[in-house]
Design an enzyme around this catalytic site. Structure first.
Site, PDB file in Angstrom:
ATOM      1  N   SER A 135      -2.505   3.482   3.027  1.00  0.00           N
ATOM      2  CA  SER A 135      -3.605   3.010   3.832  1.00  0.00           C
ATOM      3  C   SER A 135      -3.174   2.076   4.948  1.00  0.00           C
ATOM      4  O   SER A 135      -3.920   1.834   5.889  1.00  0.00           O
ATOM      5  CB  SER A 135      -4.608   2.280   2.938  1.00  0.00           C
ATOM      6  OG  SER A 135      -3.981   1.126   2.373  1.00  0.00           O
ATOM      7  N   SER A 149       0.866   2.073  -0.340  1.00  0.00           N
ATOM      8  CA  SER A 149       0.299   1.859   1.001  1.00  0.00           C
ATOM      9  C   SER A 149       1.126   1.000   1.935  1.00  0.00           C
ATOM     10  O   SER A 149       0.804   0.876   3.113  1.00  0.00           O
ATOM     11  CB  SER A 149      -1.106   1.261   0.898  1.00  0.00           C
ATOM     12  OG  SER A 149      -1.968   2.202   0.304  1.00  0.00           O
ATOM     13  N   LYS A 163      -2.976  -6.870   7.941  1.00  0.00           N
ATOM     14  CA  LYS A 163      -3.838  -5.750   7.546  1.00  0.00           C
ATOM     15  C   LYS A 163      -5.259  -6.257   7.323  1.00  0.00           C
ATOM     16  O   LYS A 163      -5.462  -7.323   6.731  1.00  0.00           O
ATOM     17  CB  LYS A 163      -3.270  -5.134   6.256  1.00  0.00           C
ATOM     18  CG  LYS A 163      -3.942  -3.816   5.844  1.00  0.00           C
ATOM     19  CD  LYS A 163      -3.247  -3.242   4.607  1.00  0.00           C
ATOM     20  CE  LYS A 163      -3.885  -1.951   4.125  1.00  0.00           C
ATOM     21  NZ  LYS A 163      -3.236  -1.438   2.898  1.00  0.00           N
TER      22      LYS A 163
END
Lengths: 501, 504
Positions: free
Chosen positions: B155, B179, B80
């Site tokens: 997210s 997330s 990420k």
């Protein structure tokens, strides 16, 4: 922003009209090897932005870890100031935007300081002890340093651009905050100075900081307010920031008393604000106005767990505290055989440690005092600097005195050598040999000089022969002059009498 | 060998060790898949093909020499883009950091590099991890491989979508309020939020420090356990890092897969089911609970009354910390710098202009909320109260874990919604994290695994929560449920993802 000369009330008059209350915040930079929250090394004078890590640069993702040595130093300071050491304390974030603050928040302690509720007994010039109550001592990190380039003043106004050096950012600080210091009266400036001086001595005794004012290791913010009488409520205060010498602390307090008294006498009110001290002109000028709107949005630092010093550790540190300066002073006074007044003068002149180190170099306490309180104190005064910052070390004074004791030079030459040291010519022995100042101990050149003088002044020779010893001094003087002072006067006298006798 | 990308990480690792395929082949297969489908899915902000292949070749050479390697060595991974990588652009999904090349690695990246997993690239995300849909990225939406009109969650939508689109067998996510787990639920993948402090936060661009936690995003429970053991453990660079090592997860997952849950007490959190949950989501949840019962578990209902206030507390604490954490993005030291074209060029004005242009709407919204919540005069009413709620939630967990070994709930109240559906209604968006947030406030570990599809054909997630530092327990139950479900389906659910049209 021009600085006009403001109205002042003469100090002596001001303190008959008003009761000054002071409050002092002292920041001391700890002498740890690494920074407060990361492994960046701390060293004075490194090239800009070389002593940094992602943590002290505040790079995204970087996290702080507390420096254990800094916590130890903070606890020692707290103990020396008779504070309570917290079982558990936390760091908080003080949020504000400024380019020298890499994260735009300073990691500090807010409502949970590591040490609180203490006191410090301060000895004033006349020996009176004044007790200053300590509110708290807490840990925080220093900010970086801005340099404003292109302007004439070096200040941000008019500058073309600014450079930021983060070497200092993250250096551990301990901030010591007093409670309002009441009852000092007209002696407020002296109390302020003596308090900071005593703190500085403690920092050094604890070996937590070099505590050099001129390097900014110790910085004082001085709050001052006036009130009509000691019974009246506290007046509006100003905070004079970053005063960085003992003398300036005293002067800054005096100046603020004179300035605020003038404002109050004119029926106006003092503005609560921070003020800047100007060393050159000896005045303060207004800085930021400290309105109530200033909001640092403190909250507990979520990246750090609480600091919980164990009772055992604190007691260990308490037991290991060195002799405090005031106690040590009493001991040294006795050991050295100084009078009360001599000792106080030495302390006030900031010469104690210098003399101590000189004595440690093998010099008698009397001789050490003579140098530091005589020649060197005069030099410091003439050059308007602290005694500790004159460019000569106790080791050099010890060496100088040793040369005299060994009769390699005499007192008079010694003073010349000292001038050389102060001028940066090197160590005393180097100067003696470089300038060829060594006492002429070889009788040959002395006899030649004596014979020359005696030949020039036959009448004096006659007088001496007839038993009048008075003129011998004149002959010695002439011989000394001929040898540019490098002769041992005692030996010259012996030789003259031998010659004439 | 196009089906290399269909292998799980554990399968891939086995084939690499057996010499059936090389890491270079495996890495290239995934890079090819990225080239084919990522123009559609947009799971990656940055692809680091050369670095990945170099690592892969290095692993192959070492393996050929007989060197002892980490079990996952050579298995590609995606990270990420909120995790800092040395020498590779790290954007956190923000314009603010476009082009920023960090000079250091996050601790978990160091561990991945030490174990020699080829890093395929950096995955897309909501800006600074703020959002539940990956619509708030400055680098465009990531699409859900199950239905490209729908969000992939947020997210960490990029990491989850990369897994669901077979672009990577493993990925790293971060979970501040859900997330990792919510994107896992809406993409049919497995996501684990470890115990707070069990994976180092050093090098994670912080949103809310007291809540952020990195963890694995995978397609199976076992893969998550393997990756968790790799990235977990104590880190002296993170003061909040726990002292214990990250071990026992793989063993627990393997034991769980045998399917026997005799003696295990499973607690259904009353406040996290029923009303407000999409019927299909609720139905799959009930069926999964029945499977756990069949496996021998005792099922009880527990009540955690303060959970109803968790969302409110979260949306004060998170923005408060974020407002402070994001203060460093000011145009002074790194990243975007915007100089105003008119008026004086003061530091303050450069900061304001940079922040004005660099931050997106959602980030600005949270900075403003957080700044307000911390303001003097409001601190006690907002931040202070929220912290008290947090304590109550922790107590609820403690009480609930006296009655049950693990707590379960649907991961998200709904399946993936359509793009734009909730963009103008932040509160509706925030509700998506209602079941995941309590775990972050209390620091307990949580897992989401796929447990079927809803009436709309979209995947549904099942959440398992365990007490602090009992992550292994979560893996055991998760693996047991996973094996029961797969037996029922006859294959992993992820195989039902529609075939994506490769783009030329």
């Amino acid at each position: 922003m021009s600085v006009s000369s403001p109205d002042l009330v003469a100090y002596d008059e001001a303190v008959t009209q008003y009761d000054p209350v002071i409050g002092i915040e002292v920041h001391v930079e700890l002498g740890t090897k690494t920074k407060m929250f990361c492994s960046a090394e701390v060293e004075f004078g490194g090239e800009a932005n070389t002593q940094v890590t992602p943590v002290s640069l505040g790079l995204p993702g970087a996290l702080p870890v507390v420096n254990g040595k800094a916590v130890e130093s903070a606890i020692k300071i707290g103990l020396a100031l008779h504070c309570t050491i917290a079982d558990s304390c936390r760091f908080a974030r003080k949020n504000y935007f400024y380019p020298d603050v890499p994260k735009n928040f300073q990691t500090s302690q807010y409502d949970e300081p590591i040490a609180y509720d203490g006191y410090l007994d301060v000895e004033l010039d006349d020996g009176e002890i004044f007790r200053v109550e300590i509110e708290r001592a807490h840990m925080e990190e220093d900010a970086g340093k801005n340099t404003h380039v292109g302007g004439s003043t070096g200040r941000i106004h008019g500058a073309e651009y600014s450079l930021v050096d983060y070497n200092r950012a993250g250096i551990p600080l301990v901030e010591i905050v007093t409670k309002p210091i009441e009852g000092a009266g007209e002696r407020a400036p002296e109390v302020a100075r003596a308090y900071v001086q005593t703190l500085r001595d403690i920092f050094r005794a604890l070996d937590v900081s070099e505590a050099r004012m001129e390097r900014g290791n110790v910085r004082a913010d001085v709050n001052l307010s006036l009130r009509p009488t000691p019974e009246s409520p506290l007046g509006t205060r100003t905070e004079t920031k970053n005063v960085n010498s003992f003398r300036s602390i005293e002067r800054a307090v005096r100046y603020e008393v004179e300035r605020q008294a003038a404002i109050l006498n004119a029926g106006k009110t003092v503005t609560q604000e921070t003020r800047h001290w100007h060393e050159d002109t000896g005045i303060t000028t207004a800085g930021r106005e400290k309105s109530d709107a200033e909001d640092y949005r403190y909250f507990p630092e979520p990246d750090l767990v609480p600091v919980e010093p164990s009772r055992e550790w604190v007691e260990e540190l308490r037991a290991s505290l060195p002799e405090m300066p005031a106690v040590k002073r009493r001991r040294l006074r006795e050991e050295w055989g100084y009078s009360d007044i001599e000792m106080r003068d030495v302390v006030n002149a900031g010469a104690l440690e210098l003399i101590e180190n000189t004595v440690a170099g093998g010099v008698s306490p009397a001789a050490a005092r003579k140098w530091w309180m005589g020649e060197l104190a005069r030099f410091a005064k003439e050059n308007d600097r602290e005694l500790a910052s004159v460019p000569v070390s106790p080791a050099q004074i010890a060496e100088l005195q040793r040369l005299i004791d060994e009769k390699k030079i005499n007192d008079k030459i010694g003073r010349q050598v000292l001038e050389g040291v102060l001028a940066g010519e090197g160590d005393p022995a180097e100067i003696v040999s470089a300038r060829g100042l060594e006492i002429v101990s070889d009788d040959g050149p002395l006899l030649a000089a004596i014979d020359q003088v005696l030949a020039d002044q036959p009448d004096i020779v006659e007088k001496v022969r007839s038993g009048n010893m008075g003129p011998v001094g004149a002959i010695i003087g002439a011989v000394m002059k001929a040898t540019r002072g490098q002769a041992d006067a005692g030996r010259v006298r012996e030789l003259i009498i031998e010659r004439i006798g | 060998m196009s089906d290399i990308t269909r292998l799980t990480a554990a399968e891939l690792a086995q084939k690499l060790q057996a010499g059936d395929i090389t890491s270079e082949q495996a890495t290239q297969a995934h890079l090819d898949r990225i080239a084919a489908v990522d123009p559609t899915i947009n799971a990656f902000v940055t692809v680091t093909a050369e670095d990945a292949l170099a690592t892969a070749r290095d692993v192959d050479e070492r393996r050929a020499r007989g060197e002892q390697l980490h079990p996952l060595a050579g298995v590609p991974i995606a990270i990420k883009d909120v995790v800092v990588t040395d020498g590779v652009q790290t954007t956190a999904g923000s314009k603010m950091l476009e082009g920023w090349i960090p000079p250091y690695d996050a601790t978990l990246v160091e561990k991945i590099k030490e174990a020699r997993l080829p890093i395929l690239g950096k995955t897309n995300m909501d800006e600074f991890a703020m959002g539940s849909s990956t619509e708030h990225s400055a680098y465009g939406n990531t699409l859900n491989p199950w239905d490209i009109e729908r969000i992939p969650g947020g997210s960490g939508g990029g990491s989850a979508a990369a897994l669901a689109a077979f672009e990577a067998p493993l990925a790293i996510g971060t979970d501040t309020g859900g997330s990792i787990r919510q994107p896992g639920a809406v993409t049919g993948t497995v996501g684990v939020k470890p115990t707070y402090g069990s994976v180092s936060r050093y090098g994670l661009i912080a949103m809310a420090s007291s809540l952020d936690q990195a963890g694995p995003v995978t397609r199976t429970v076992l893969d998550a356990a393997l990756l968790h053991e790799l990235i977990g453990g104590h880190d002296p660079k993170d003061s909040t890092s726990l002292p214990q090592p990250a071990t026992g997860y793989v063993k627990a997952a393997q034991e769980g897969a045998l399917g026997d849950l005799t003696g295990v007490r499973v607690g259904i959190v009353k406040e996290l089911t029923g009303e407000g949950y999409q019927p299909g989501v609720q139905a799959r949840f009930d069926e999964s609970v029945a499977l756990l019962r069949d496996a021998g578990a005792t099922v009880v209902e527990v009540s955690c009354p303060s959970f109803t206030t968790a969302l409110a507390a979260y949306y004060l604490i998170m923005p408060a910390e974020a407002s402070s954490n994001l203060a460093k993005f000011d145009g002074m030291r790194f990243g975007l710098r915007v100089e105003p074209t008119d008026g004086p060029l003061t530091a303050e004005r450069v900061m304001a202009a940079t922040r004005g242009q660099g931050f997106g709407d959602e980030v600005k919204r949270r900075i403003i909320i957080g700044t307000y919540a911390l303001s003097s005069g409001y601190y006690d009413a907002y931040y202070g109260s929220a912290q008290k709620v947090r304590t109550l939630i922790q107590r609820d967990f403690t009480a609930a874990f006296e009655q049950a070994d693990v707590l379960v709930s649907p991961t998200s109240p709904t399946t993936a919604f359509k793009f734009g559906e909730k963009l103008d209604d932040p509160l509706a968006m925030y509700l998506n994290d209602i079941a995941t947030i309590p775990a972050n406030l209390a620091g307990v570990p949580g897992m989401s695994l796929p447990n079927g599809v809803s009436d709309d054909g979209m995947p549904v997630g099942f959440q398992i929560l365990a007490p602090i530092s009992e992550d292994a327990r979560m893996y055991r139950i998760g693996a047991a449920l996973e094996s029961a479900l797969e037996k029922q389906w006859g294959e992993p659910l992820i195989n039902r993802v529609p075939e994506l049209e490769a783009q030329a």
